[in-house]
Structures are given as C-alpha cells and as structure tokens.
Write a protein that holds these residues in place. Structure first.
Motif, PDB file in Angstrom:
ATOM      1  N   ARG B 180       0.811  -1.213   0.307  1.00 33.53           N
ATOM      2  CA  ARG B 180       0.164  -0.352  -0.212  1.00 33.53           C
ATOM      3  C   ARG B 180       0.642   1.096   0.453  1.00 33.53           C
ATOM      4  O   ARG B 180       0.650   2.047  -0.937  1.00 33.53           O
ATOM      5  CB  ARG B 180      -1.067  -0.194   1.033  1.00 33.53           C
ATOM      6  CG  ARG B 180      -2.200  -0.910   0.636  1.00 33.53           C
ATOM      7  CD  ARG B 180      -3.418  -0.719   1.738  1.00 33.53           C
ATOM      8  NE  ARG B 180      -2.333  -1.143   3.818  1.00 33.53           N
ATOM      9  CZ  ARG B 180      -2.619  -2.395   3.977  1.00 33.53           C
ATOM     10  NH1 ARG B 180      -4.324  -3.136   3.096  1.00 33.53           N
ATOM     11  NH2 ARG B 180      -2.552  -2.191   4.796  1.00 33.53           N
ATOM     12  N   ALA B 181       2.400   1.119   0.767  1.00 29.44           N
ATOM     13  CA  ALA B 181       3.020   2.547   1.094  1.00 29.44           C
ATOM     14  C   ALA B 181       3.507   2.711  -0.957  1.00 29.44           C
ATOM     15  O   ALA B 181       2.894   3.836  -1.103  1.00 29.44           O
ATOM     16  CB  ALA B 181       3.856   2.015   1.328  1.00 29.44           C
ATOM     17  N   ALA B 182       3.276   1.531  -1.412  1.00 30.67           N
ATOM     18  CA  ALA B 182       4.544   1.612  -3.016  1.00 30.67           C
ATOM     19  C   ALA B 182       3.648   2.539  -3.944  1.00 30.67           C
ATOM     20  O   ALA B 182       3.352   3.447  -4.061  1.00 30.67           O
ATOM     21  CB  ALA B 182       4.866   0.398  -3.208  1.00 30.67           C
ATOM     22  N   ALA B 183       2.122   1.801  -3.256  1.00 27.52           N
ATOM     23  CA  ALA B 183       1.242   2.489  -4.330  1.00 27.52           C
ATOM     24  C   ALA B 183       0.892   3.470  -4.039  1.00 27.52           C
ATOM     25  O   ALA B 183       0.119   3.923  -4.869  1.00 27.52           O
ATOM     26  CB  ALA B 183      -0.427   1.327  -4.430  1.00 27.52           C
ATOM     27  N   SER B 184       0.017   3.740  -2.833  1.00 27.34           N
ATOM     28  CA  SER B 184       0.272   5.327  -2.246  1.00 27.34           C
ATOM     29  C   SER B 184       1.133   6.239  -3.157  1.00 27.34           C
ATOM     30  O   SER B 184       1.130   7.460  -2.841  1.00 27.34           O
ATOM     31  CB  SER B 184      -0.329   5.387  -0.725  1.00 27.34           C
ATOM     32  OG  SER B 184       1.726   5.597  -0.475  1.00 27.34           O
ATOM     33  N   MET B 185       2.715   5.866  -3.076  1.00 27.75           N
ATOM     34  CA  MET B 185       3.555   6.837  -3.880  1.00 27.75           C
ATOM     35  C   MET B 185       3.235   6.658  -5.436  1.00 27.75           C
ATOM     36  O   MET B 185       4.374   7.050  -5.697  1.00 27.75           O
ATOM     37  CB  MET B 185       4.782   5.976  -3.474  1.00 27.75           C
ATOM     38  CG  MET B 185       5.053   6.738  -1.410  1.00 27.75           C
ATOM     39  SD  MET B 185       6.919   6.740  -1.074  1.00 27.75           S
ATOM     40  CE  MET B 185       6.886   4.783  -0.309  1.00 27.75           C
ATOM     41  N   GLY B 186       2.354   5.854  -5.826  1.00 29.40           N
ATOM     42  CA  GLY B 186       2.275   6.206  -7.042  1.00 29.40           C
ATOM     43  C   GLY B 186       2.850   5.133  -8.258  1.00 29.40           C
ATOM     44  O   GLY B 186       3.187   5.042  -9.063  1.00 29.40           O
ATOM     45  N   ALA B 187       3.685   3.771  -7.137  1.00 28.10           N
ATOM     46  CA  ALA B 187       3.811   2.521  -8.344  1.00 28.10           C
ATOM     47  C   ALA B 187       2.741   2.326  -8.607  1.00 28.10           C
ATOM     48  O   ALA B 187       1.981   1.771  -7.625  1.00 28.10           O
ATOM     49  CB  ALA B 187       5.472   1.776  -6.569  1.00 28.10           C
TER      50      ALA B 187
END
Lengths: 366, 284, 422
Positions: B180-187
C-alpha cells in the motif's frame, strides 16, 4: 472434459508437429544386448544405405502390447516398427492392433528365388508377424557352488531338487513355461502336457509342484535379471533367454554354464502397428525388406546367439564378431542342444492366458 | 539435556551418554547408506561390495572406470542430457505459475480458499502411480504421450505444490502495508511487485524452484509411463539399470547425484538464512 | 466496521462522493478478482494436466460400454430371457449373437470382448476366440444347434447369465473384483477363500505402511528431541545429516539399500567377516517385506523428523524445569510434561509418512520381491502387463479414497498451510 481434451490436443499438436520428420523411423525393441545386435546388423547398414534416414530406438517392447493398445484407443500411433515375441504378436493381431502383411509384398525372396513364406516356414505364425529369430528360454547355473559338492545339474528336474542343489532359483514371474516345466517334472509326458493343463486340476498340480521350491525362488520380470543374479551369486540356477546366458558366459566370462534340457523355443519378430501413418509405409516396408533378408538375419547371429528364422540364413551363420568363436554350437537349434525341447504353444496360451495368469498371480501373492 | 550439570547422578550420566549413542546410531543409519556408495563407486571390479584390495586400501583396488563409463557411454549421456532438457523447463513453468498462485492465495480475501489450496496441493499427495496411469491414458489421447512437452507438463505440475508451499511461507511474514505504501507513492502494481514484493519473497521462490527442479530431476514413475525413448531421463536409466543389469556405473551416477544434492542443500541453507535476515526473523 | 451499520439514514461518503460501504465492497470485489486472476493460471493448469487425467482414468473403473457396443443385438434379444431359469435363451438370441460376432470379428473386437468378460467368468476368453473362428461357417437355420456344436459352453446357462448380467454400459464388476467379491444373480458374494488377493494386498499395504510409520516415529523421536535441545549452531550442523537423505534421489537411496541388503552385499559381507554368521547362512534381507520396510523407513524418516522438530522447537524448556523443581524426576518430567506437548508433532509426521508410504511404488518394486510389494505395484501390473485397465482404475480409486481421507485428517490436524519443507 471434451473441451479440455480438444484444447489440449490443439496445443499439443502445434508443439509436436515441428519435431517429427518423415525420415525418422521409430523402432521399438528390447534394449540391452539384443538391441545392440539389431543396431549392428540392421540399423547401421540401413542408415548407411539410405542417407537422411534416422532410426530412433525405443526400448519399450516389454510394455508394447499395453502401449499399442493405449495408442490405438487414442488414435495416435507414434511407433513405426515394433519387435515383439510370437505370443504378443498373436494377441496384437487378434485385437487388430497390428497390420496384416502380405509376405510376397513385404519380404524379400531367398537368394535362390525361394518364396519368403516358404523360406520362413513354420515361423510365420500369424498374418501380422514378420519373424526374425528363434530363441529359447532355458537354464543357466553357477559352476562354483560349494554346497553342491562337485555335482552339476544335468536335467531340468534338478531345479526342483533343493536337497541336492540348494540355493536360490531365479524364475520368471509368469506362469508360461514354469507350468510346463513343473508338470514335466511331476511325471506328465510331453504329449499329454496341454491336455493336462486344459483341466483346472492340471494348473493346480503344477502350482503344487512349484510350491515345493517357492521359498527358494527369486522372480524376474526382465530377461537380464537372471544373468545378473547368477553373476552376483544372488541365485545359483535360473531361467532366461539363451542369448543372455551366452553373453554372461562367453562375453563376461562368468562361472556359469548352460542347461539346455527342455528348453522352450519361441519366435521373435517385427509387427507393424495398425494405424501407422500412411506416408511412413514405403520407408517401413523398405526397412523390413532389408532387415529380414537372408544375409541380414545371418548377420545378427554374429552378435547374439539366436537362430535366424529363415532356412536360407542357417548356412551363413559364422563366427562371433568380436570373440571369433563359432556360433553354431551356441544356437538353441543346434542338434546337441535339443535332445529335449518344447515349442511354445501359442494357440493354447492365447486361449488360456487370462485364466492361468490369474491363478498364478493369486498363488504368487500367498 | 544439552549439557550435563556437574551434580548429575551416575544414573543420569549413564542415560545421558546412552541417549547420545542411540542418536549417533540413528544419524549413522541416516547417512551411511548414502555415503557407502561413494567409495564403492571407485571399485576397480564390477562388484557391489568391498573387495579385499579395497579394504586393504590398495590403490589397485580403486579405479575411476565407472565414472569414465558414465561420461562416455552414449546411453547415460543421452539420459543426462534429457534430464537437463526436461527439468529446467518444468522448473520454470512450475515456478512462474506457482509463485503467482501463492501471491494470489496470500491475499486476505480469496473465495473457496481451502478448496483451491487442496486442489493445488494434490499433486504432492496423490500416489504417483495413480497420477502416472491417468496421465498415460489422457496424454495418449491428446497426443502428448511420448513427447517432450508431455513429460515437461507432467513434471511441472508435480513441482508446483512445493513452490506454493515455500513461497507462501515467505509471504506469511510479509507486511501488506508495504504494498500500500508503494501504491500510495504512485507505483503501479507491476512496479510494486518487482520492487517491493519480489526481493522479499525471492528466497522462497528460489527454494521452491529448487524443489521443483529436484522433483523433476528425480522423478521416475511418471516418465516411465509417459516418456518414450527420446525422453529417457537419468532416473529412468537408473531404474532400468537397477532392475536389469546392475552395472556399478549406477553407483558412479548415484555418487554424482549425492554431490549434486549437497550443493543444492547448501544453496537452500544460505537462502534460508538470507530470508530470515531480510524478514527480520532472528534465529533463536 | 460496526459504525458503518449504525447511521443508516446518513451514509458515510468517500472523497469522490460514493457511499463508503459500496466503495469498500467494490474494493473487496476487485481484490478478490485480483487474487483469482493470479491463481487462475495454475488452477487451470493443475485441473487440465493433473486432475482431468485422474478423473478420466477413474471413470474406466465403471465403464462397460464394450459389451453393449460389441453385442448390441444380443443385448436386446436377451431382454426377454429370464436368467433365473435353467432354460437356455431361444433361437433369436443365438442368431443375434452370431450376427454380432460376425461384425465383431470383422473389427477384431471379439477377443477384446472375451478378455473383458473373462474378468467376470473364466473361460470367456477362449470361448470368444473359438466362436469367432466358428461364426464364419455358421449359416441357415438352427443357429443355436450349430453354435453349441462349435463350442458346448453356449449350452451352459451360466455363460448367458454372465452375458446378461454384464450387458449394461456401466458396471460395478471392477470394484467388486478389487474387493475380492463378485456379482451373482442372488447379489454380491465374496470369492472363495483361495482366490482372494486384493483385500490381502490392501491389508498388507496398510500394515506395512503402519509398521514403517511406527518405526519412523520410534527412531525419529529421539533425534528430533536431541536436535531441539542442542544449541542452534550444533543442531544446524546435525540437521544436515537429516536433510542430506531428504535431498538425495529416491533411486540413489534405493540402489544404496540394494547394495547393502543383497545376500552378497555389504552388510552380509561384514557379518560374515566378523564371524557373526557363516558364509553359507547369509541373511535374506531383500526381495521380501523386510527389504521394503528397512529401505522405506530410511527414505521416509526425514518426513517424520522435520515436523517433529518444528513442534519440539516451540515447547518451552521452562515447563520441564518447573516440573523438576516441584520434585519430578527426569522421566516423570519428560513423560508427563514434555511428551504430551510433542504429540501434535508425532501426529503431523505420522500422517505425512503414512500418506506417502501407502502410495509407494519404486522401492517395493526394486527391493520387495513378491511378499514386500504394495497395492501400487499391483496397479502398475494391471496397466502394463495384464491390461485389465478397469481393475487398475478401481484399485486406484480405492487407494485414492484412502489417501484423501488421510489428507483430510492431516488438514484437520495440521492444516495444509502449515506444511513446512526443509
């Protein structure tokens, strides 16, 4: 299931169609020394003669009937020529799994012009079978068993004499031949053999005789097991094909000798699977004509001690290719070796195989 | 238990050493049969037992001729080649499919999870003879019997449960908030997979792949039924050799395979340590 | 979640104005879909390349279509015949049979039909072969008389009863055979004592697997216990001794045992050498049940030690210490405190070993002789030698059921998710 099958079949077809070429000939045989002799006598000269032809050796003859049936059921025959024993060829022919062939069209005449079917004579046991060799199943024994105090087995019935000849016996895990041998040693005359065996009591009589040595038997299912056990000393007497014993005695120089008494003759040869691809037929026919001609059959005897099935090949049998010894005395058909013998009764066994096999397996499992 | 206190009674002392000896014997039972074939494979004779010369450590009793036979005999070489053609493809197939499925299964909401899991694990549980017989008839019908791809697919499916199990094990400790962290950073999902998930589950994937490889490399029942001459593998050749003509070459092959398993075992052990370090699991 | 349900009249909205509940369930659906898409390729692969073949084979265990397909007219003609009587069927049934057989001979199906029916009553194999040869000469009226003249078995009502009994497209005959029973007009009956074989083989497979499992537990327990007690560094080293056989090829281990156990093998040689046995009295440890049990115990031992070890690792040593400080001696502390906690490990290992053991084929085949073989070897025999594929399928189905029941137990006791490797 249907859909899945179709899908997979399509996928499989696209994968396999690339790898098979028309010039590949898949020949199924028994492996070991036997395949080697065919390779030397037939395959190599054939490939030298026909450039571009590649022979693939498959060593599945042991399971040939099962695999041919599965292939036939699936409608996908991947073998071109299969080496089988006479009885198997009978079954394959009866079930329509082997092609019927016309000897005049498929087999070369003898050098003197004799028709092939005359030259092959009694070895042409059914309409599908293309004979190669006569072989026999017989016994070998170790010559250095201390417990025997210098005696050696001279008759078949010594197999059943565990007092005089103690030690393990190596016998085939099938009723055929064992039943006949047991009855012969239980006082049944050769001429009455199949009459006795046709009655259920006859089979029970044979099994009762085998019972007397059951605890001393190690069973084999592949022809090479007995020679291996004799060489290792795991068994002291055992039955197997005469060519395998020749190899352990003459080529590997093991302390083993032959006991030819009541050897059982059999034929071995080719069949062509029914449903083989049409475009392969000319090449298959060419190979068969080449590999079963008078000279080629005689050549095979240079590498293994089996008798050629053609009468015209007999005089051409010479010396062993590597050892240089005369092959004739080692042939099962040599008069000195066939004082007592049986010929495999294919007809009787085809009719009764299923029953006797079942009874034998129950006896074995007890 | 591990170490004996100084106040131990004689009885405790005796038991302590007896227990150690029993365990020693069991360890001996575990490894002796495997190790004994290595010296035997250097037998100068064609026997399966120690000759007097070998026991006397006479160099004449030893020879590498069985190894020479293995490396020069075309049958063995073809079998070796076939094994190395089949196993890697089967491993690749099993690893890719198995890893994807393991990631899928580790998601919090999977419908019919236990049923799916049972089906996917079943190749490990179903007796091989049943699988082999079924494949024999079914693959014949679709034209895969006796083909390279038929054997590869059969071996791949037998290897997948191992991949699922090992990858699932590394995913157990996986913190989904990282994704989720990665996704929230736009990955994107693919970037997330390769940059975040992949490095963490890699040890599990590799050890699963090793299991899949060894499954295919050791497998004999299925290939006996499904294969034809052109797919004869090393275990198949060994099986024929064991049943028919036990030449000591088998022992040479066996010794080489023991060395291979030692190598694989070492790789696995290193991977396990790396995985524990990465996931922050400290060994006790 | 509970606060979502509470304010029913004023739904909580997400940033883009949708109700949170809908948005969440949409996200859940998407998540499910994503998981499913990841699983699907393997699921399809396993179903197609593994499950479908097995189901397909198991269907053979009830398939009997060869009889109605080869003898369609006879099957119809026999509908009118009452098998309970001792009367033979009438002329039309014989005429139908001859006509069916003629077609069967042309397609070479009659011998296969003979083999099929021979499984139910011996004699059919040769009867079909002989009748197949005879039908070519039969013509005109009194077909019944001519056929009986060709083979008197056709005057035996029992032959006709069997034909009628097995004229359906499906049969339970194979399953009955697999259980040493057979169908008669009066229902199912067991075979005579002397002809039973499969129940004994199933029994032997279970007994030997059980023996192997017990032996594994017995010798695996001390080793797992030691490994769990020792410091990590030492136990990791010793663990290699367990893992090495685990990683070594099955064929390598089986060949090793063959080399060790032969009469001229390493163990016998050593025993002779140290004078425990004389050269003439070498022990027979192979080609019998002993060989199978020794080799398989060795091969399956790691599958017992590994789960045991992982359970024992979790047992805290303080319980034992507490018991001892309360006055228990070493044995009581172990037996009352430690052992009960390690039982789940024994259970996990035992079920795993047992599942693997009952399906074994290669090792019994190579070292088992005739008294040390399993039901798997019998299945292989029926597939590649006797060609009784229906019976092989029925035996396979029974074996599979046994394994699946055990697998279910394993799943309940341990959970498939908790299987650990290495």
């Amino acid at each position: 299931m249907k859909l899945a099958t179709t899908l997979l079949a399509t996928a499989a077809l696209s994968l396999t169609s690339i790898s098979v070429q028309a010039a590949d000939l898949t020949i199924v045989s028994w492996g070991g020394a036997y395949s080697a002799s065919q390779n030397n006598a037939y395959h190599k000269p054939f490939m030298a003669m026909k450039s571009g032809v590649n022979i693939i050796n498959d060593e599945s003859s042991n399971e040939a009937v099962a695999k041919l049936r599965a292939m036939n059921e699936a409608g996908n025959v991947t073998w071109d020529i299969v080496d089988v024993e006479g009885p198997d060829s009978q079954r394959l022919c009866d079930e329509g799994l082997a092609m019927e062939i016309d000897p005049a069209e498929w087999l070369a005449k003898a050098p003197d012009g004799t028709e092939a079917y005359v030259d092959f004579g009694p070895s042409m046991i059914n309409k599908c079978f293309i004979p190669q060799i006569v072989f026999s199943t017989t016994f070998g024994y170790r010559t250095d068993v201390k417990e025997w105090n210098g005696a050696v087995p001279t008759s078949l019935c010594d197999i059943f004499d565990t007092a005089k000849f103690p030690g393990k016996r190596s016998l085939e895990k099938r009723p055929k031949k064992n039943i006949e041998w047991a009855l012969l040693c239980d006082g049944v005359a050769k001429d009455d053999l199949y009459k006795v065996m046709s009655k259920p009591e006859g089979i029970q009589q044979a099994l009762a005789k085998l019972d007397t040595i059951k605890k001393d038997v190690i069973w084999w299912s592949a022809g090479a097991e007995t020679p291996q056990r004799l060489a290792d000393g795991e068994a002291v007497i055992g039955s197997t094909y005469n060519g395998r014993l020749f190899s352990v005695i003459e080529e590997q120089k093991q302390p083993v000798a032959m006991l030819w008494d009541w050897q059982v003759f059999d034929f071995d040869g080719w069949i062509i699977p029914a449903g083989v691809k049409e475009d392969k037929l000319p090449l298959i026919k060419e190979y068969i004509q080449f590999a079963t001609d008078t000279q080629r059959l005689a050549d095979q005897a240079k590498y293994i001690s089996y008798g050629p099935a053609r009468a015209s090949s007999q005089p051409l049998v010479g010396k062993h290719a590597d050892l240089g010894i005369d092959m004739a005395p080692h042939m099962p058909t040599n008069p000195a070796n066939q004082k007592n013998y049986l010929v495999n009764n294919i007809e009787w066994w085809a009719d009764n195989q299923d029953e006797v096999e079942a009874a034998f397996q129950v006896w074995l499992a007890k | 238990m591990s170490s004996l206190p100084s106040y131990a009674s004689p009885l405790q002392r005796t038991w302590h050493y007896t227990f150690r000896i029993i365990c020693g014997l069991i360890f001996f039972f575990l490894v002796f049969p495997i190790l004994v074939i290595i010296p035997l494979s250097f037998n100068a004779q064609d026997f399966f037992t120690f000759t007097p010369e070998m026991l006397a450590l006479d160099p004449a009793g030893y020879s590498t001729k069985h190894y020479v036979d293995f490396f020069t005999n075309p049958d063995w070489q073809k079998a070796l080649k076939n094994s190395f053609m089949i196993a890697p493809t089967a491993t690749l197939l099993a690893t890719v499919l198995g890893t994807l499925a393991a990631i899928g299964l580790s998601q919090p909401h999977v419908p019919f999870r236990s049923v799916i899991m049972a089906i996917l694990i079943s190749p490990m549980i179903v007796p091989l003879i049943i699988a082999a017989a079924g494949m024999y008839f079914f693959y014949s019908r679709i034209g895969l019997q006796g083909t390279y791809w038929g054997v590869v697919m059969a071996h791949a499916v037998l290897g997948t449960p191992f991949v699922i199990i090992t990858v699932t094990a590394t995913l157990v400790g996986f913190d989904n908030s990282l994704v989720r962290a990665a996704a929230s950073m736009g990955a994107g999902p693919i970037t997330t997979f390769f940059k975040v998930q992949m490095p963490l589950i890699l040890p599990g994937v590799v050890s699963g792949a090793l299991f899949a490889f060894i499954t295919s490399f050791d497998e004999v029942v299925v290939v006996l039924f499904l294969g034809s001459a052109s797919q004869k593998t090393l275990p198949w050749q060994m099986f024929i050799g064991l049943r028919e003509q036990i030449s000591p070459t088998i022992l040479a092959v066996a010794s080489i395979m023991v060395v291979l398993s030692v190598v694989l075992l070492t790789v696995l052990e290193l991977l396990r340590r790396r995985s524990e370090r990465l996931r922050g699991v400290t060994p006790a | 979640m509970t606060q979502l349900d509470m304010p029913a009249q004023a739904p909580v909205l997400t940033q883009d104005g949708r109700p949170l509940k809908a948005s969440l369930s949409r996200a859940l659906r998407r998540e499910k879909l994503r998981a499913f898409v990841l699983i699907l390729p393997l699921l399809a692969f396993v179903l197609l390349t593994f499950a479908a073949p097995i189901v397909d084979m198991l269907l053979r265990s009830v398939d009997n279509s060869i009889v109605p397909q080869t003898l369609p007219r006879t099957v119809v003609a026999l509908e009118l015949w009452d098998p309970q009587t001792d009367e033979l069927p009438e002329e039309p049934a014989y005429a139908a049979l001859v006509e069916d057989l003629r077609e069967a001979v042309a397609q070479k199906m009659h011998t296969r039909l003979g083999s099929r029916l021979n499984y139910e009553q011996s004699g059919f194999s040769s009867l079909m072969r002989k009748s197949g040869r005879a039908v070519e000469t039969i013509s005109g009226s009194d077909v019944k008389g001519q056929l009986i003249a060709a083979d008197s078995a056709w005057a035996d009502p029992q032959i006709w009863r069997t034909l009628k009994l097995y004229s359906g497209t499906t049969t339970k005959g194979y399953f009955l055979s697999a259980l040493d029973a057979r169908q008669t007009l009066d229902g199912v009956e067991m075979l005579p004592e002397g002809e039973r074989i499969y129940l004994m083989l199933f029994g032997r497979t279970l007994m030997m697997s059980l023996t192997i499992t017990l032996l594994c537990a017995l010798i695996g327990y001390p080793v797992a216990f030691l490994l769990a007690q020792l410091p990590m560094r030492t136990s990791n080293m010793l663990m290699i001794l367990v893992l090495l056989p685990f990683w070594t090829s099955l064929l390598v281990r089986t060949s090793a045992w063959k080399v060790l156990l032969q009469q001229q093998g390493v163990i016998n040689d050593m025993l002779v050498w140290i004078g425990l046995i004389s050269d003439g009295n070498r022990l027979v440890m192979m080609n019998n049940a002993t060989g199978t049990i020794i080799a398989m115990t060795h091969i399956l031992l790691p599958f017992m030690i590994l789960p045991l070890y992982s359970v024992m690792k979790t047992i805290s040593p303080s319980y034992m210490r507490a018991a001892r400080s309360l006055g228990a001696n070493d044995w009581t502390a172990f037996w009352r405190i430690y052992f009960p906690q390690s039982v789940p490990g024994i259970g996990a290992g035992a079920v795993l070993v047992f599942i693997l053991a009952i399906g074994y084929y290669i090792t019994p085949e190579l070292v088992g002789g005739t008294s040390g073989i399993f039901i798997s070897n019998r299945i292989a025999y029926h597939i590649s030698s006797s060609l009784n594929w229906g019976l092989a399928a029925a035996l396979g189905a029974l074996l599979l059921i046994a394994v699946l029941v055990l697998f279910y137990v394993y799943d309940k006791v341990v959970g498939i998710d908790n299987v650990k490797l290495g």
